[in-house]
Design a protein around this motif. Structure first.
Motif, short mmCIF file in Angstrom:
data_model
loop_
_atom_site.label_atom_id
_atom_site.label_comp_id
_atom_site.label_asym_id
_atom_site.label_seq_id
_atom_site.Cartn_x
_atom_site.Cartn_y
_atom_site.Cartn_z
N ALA A 43 61.40 88.14 -6.83
CA ALA A 43 60.15 87.52 -6.39
C ALA A 43 60.39 86.09 -5.92
CB ALA A 43 59.11 87.55 -7.50
N TYR A 44 61.25 85.38 -6.65
CA TYR A 44 61.58 84.01 -6.25
C TYR A 44 62.23 84.00 -4.86
CZ TYR A 44 64.10 79.63 -5.91
OH TYR A 44 64.59 78.43 -5.46
N ASP A 45 63.18 84.89 -4.62
CA ASP A 45 63.85 84.97 -3.32
C ASP A 45 62.87 85.31 -2.20
OD1 ASP A 45 66.27 84.34 -4.49
OD2 ASP A 45 67.00 86.41 -4.51
N THR A 46 61.96 86.24 -2.47
CA THR A 46 60.96 86.62 -1.47
C THR A 46 60.05 85.45 -1.12
OG1 THR A 46 60.98 88.93 -2.17
CG2 THR A 46 59.02 88.18 -0.99
N ALA A 47 59.55 84.76 -2.14
CA ALA A 47 58.67 83.61 -1.91
C ALA A 47 59.43 82.49 -1.19
CB ALA A 47 58.11 83.10 -3.24
N THR A 48 60.66 82.23 -1.62
CA THR A 48 61.44 81.16 -1.02
C THR A 48 61.74 81.45 0.45
OG1 THR A 48 62.40 80.60 -3.14
CG2 THR A 48 63.57 79.82 -1.21
N ARG A 49 62.05 82.69 0.79
CA ARG A 49 62.31 83.04 2.20
C ARG A 49 61.11 82.72 3.08
NH1 ARG A 49 65.01 87.35 0.10
NH2 ARG A 49 63.25 88.76 0.34
N ALA A 50 59.91 83.07 2.61
CA ALA A 50 58.70 82.79 3.40
C ALA A 50 58.47 81.29 3.51
CB ALA A 50 57.50 83.48 2.77
N LEU A 51 58.62 80.57 2.40
CA LEU A 51 58.38 79.12 2.42
C LEU A 51 59.41 78.40 3.29
CD1 LEU A 51 57.50 78.69 -1.34
CD2 LEU A 51 55.90 78.51 0.59
N LEU A 52 60.66 78.82 3.24
CA LEU A 52 61.69 78.21 4.09
C LEU A 52 61.45 78.52 5.56
CD1 LEU A 52 64.91 78.73 1.93
CD2 LEU A 52 63.77 76.54 2.48
N ARG A 53 61.00 79.72 5.83
CA ARG A 53 60.66 80.07 7.22
C ARG A 53 59.57 79.13 7.74
NH1 ARG A 53 57.93 85.81 8.79
NH2 ARG A 53 57.38 85.30 10.93
N LEU A 54 58.56 78.88 6.91
CA LEU A 54 57.50 77.96 7.29
C LEU A 54 58.04 76.54 7.45
CD1 LEU A 54 54.40 77.52 7.74
CD2 LEU A 54 54.34 76.88 5.34
N ALA A 55 58.86 76.11 6.50
CA ALA A 55 59.41 74.75 6.54
C ALA A 55 60.33 74.55 7.75
CB ALA A 55 60.16 74.44 5.26
N ASP A 56 61.00 75.60 8.17
CA ASP A 56 61.92 75.49 9.31
C ASP A 56 61.20 75.65 10.66
OD1 ASP A 56 64.06 75.07 7.63
OD2 ASP A 56 64.69 77.17 7.64
N ASP A 57 60.25 76.56 10.72
CA ASP A 57 59.59 76.89 12.00
C ASP A 57 58.19 76.34 12.15
OD1 ASP A 57 61.91 78.35 12.42
OD2 ASP A 57 60.98 80.25 11.85
N ALA A 58 57.53 75.97 11.06
CA ALA A 58 56.16 75.46 11.05
C ALA A 58 55.14 76.44 11.62
CB ALA A 58 56.07 74.11 11.77
N VAL A 59 55.47 77.72 11.62
CA VAL A 59 54.55 78.76 12.10
C VAL A 59 53.75 79.27 10.92
CG1 VAL A 59 54.40 81.05 13.14
CG2 VAL A 59 56.10 79.42 13.97
N PRO A 60 52.41 79.19 10.97
CA PRO A 60 51.59 79.66 9.85
C PRO A 60 51.89 81.11 9.49
CG PRO A 60 50.26 78.44 11.40
CD PRO A 60 51.60 78.64 12.05
N LEU A 61 52.00 81.37 8.20
CA LEU A 61 52.30 82.71 7.71
C LEU A 61 51.18 83.21 6.82
CD1 LEU A 61 56.08 82.29 6.84
CD2 LEU A 61 55.09 83.36 8.88
N TRP A 62 51.00 84.52 6.82
CA TRP A 62 49.90 85.16 6.09
C TRP A 62 50.41 86.46 5.49
CZ3 TRP A 62 47.62 89.94 6.83
CH2 TRP A 62 46.38 90.15 6.20
N ARG A 63 49.80 86.84 4.38
CA ARG A 63 50.08 88.15 3.79
C ARG A 63 48.91 88.57 2.92
NH1 ARG A 63 51.63 87.95 -1.82
NH2 ARG A 63 52.33 90.09 -1.76
N ILE A 64 48.78 89.87 2.78
CA ILE A 64 47.89 90.44 1.77
C ILE A 64 48.68 91.55 1.10
CG2 ILE A 64 46.77 92.10 3.32
CD1 ILE A 64 44.13 91.39 1.70
N GLY A 65 48.62 91.60 -0.21
CA GLY A 65 49.39 92.64 -0.90
C GLY A 65 49.52 92.40 -2.38
#
Length: 175
Positions: A101-123
């Motif tokens: 779970a930590y790796d999954t959350a970190t991947r999304a947060l790093l993607r945002l920090a690197d690309d600044a593209v808003p991200l969304w999920r439901i699940g």
């Protein structure tokens, strides 16, 4: 065994057609704080009084670029109630002992920090959460003191019960 149609790793680029009214409101507010297409809002641009109904569902994380770590700076009351603990001041690693779970959350947060593209999920929730919460919705948006390189993340988390209703322990549920 039923397969979750919205697994925790299913982060996607924000799309208002799929998002809740609260997520659309926060995204539109964030966009209104940008000065131009390449500009990001800073934390100072975010005025709590302008988004008061969303405050219980919001959180802010600091991003330390050299160490690539995230630390919770602020967490709304509905998020604290939904997960059952206040993570303010703690790093993401301290809050999430499950490595997957930590790796999954970190991947999304790093993607945002690197690309600044808003991200969304439901699940399915990735972190510990109240037993009645079956799904949640997240929106994450970049903030940058220099308006270019993300150094904070503004997040929205909404919890939903088995009936698909917004869930907040101890509070009358919205229908």
């Amino acid at each position: 065994m039923q397969v979750d149609p919205h697994p925790p790793h299913s982060w996607s680029t924000y799309d208002p057609r799929r998002a809740s009214d609260a997520a659309v409101h926060l995204y539109d507010y964030w966009m209104s704080k940008r000065r131009d297409q390449d500009d990001l809002p800073s934390r100072d641009d975010i005025r709590p009084e302008e988004i008061k109904p969303l405050l219980p569902y919001l959180w802010i994380m600091d991003f330390d670029r050299p160490t690539r770590t995230f630390r919770y700076r602020l967490i709304g009351t509905a998020v604290v109630e939904g997960v059952g603990e206040d993570y303010t001041g703690r790093t993401l690693a301290e809050c999430q002992p499950d490595e997957g779970a930590y790796d999954t959350a970190t991947r999304a947060l790093l993607r945002l920090a690197d690309d600044a593209v808003p991200l969304w999920r439901i699940g399915t929730p990735m972190f510990h959460h109240h037993a009645e919460v079956l799904r949640l919705e997240n929106l994450i948006l970049a903030l940058a003191a220099d308006r270019r390189r993300p150094d904070r993340i503004l997040g929205l988390t909404l919890f939903y019960d088995s009936g698909g209703r917004l869930y907040r322990p101890g509070v009358i549920r919205a229908t």
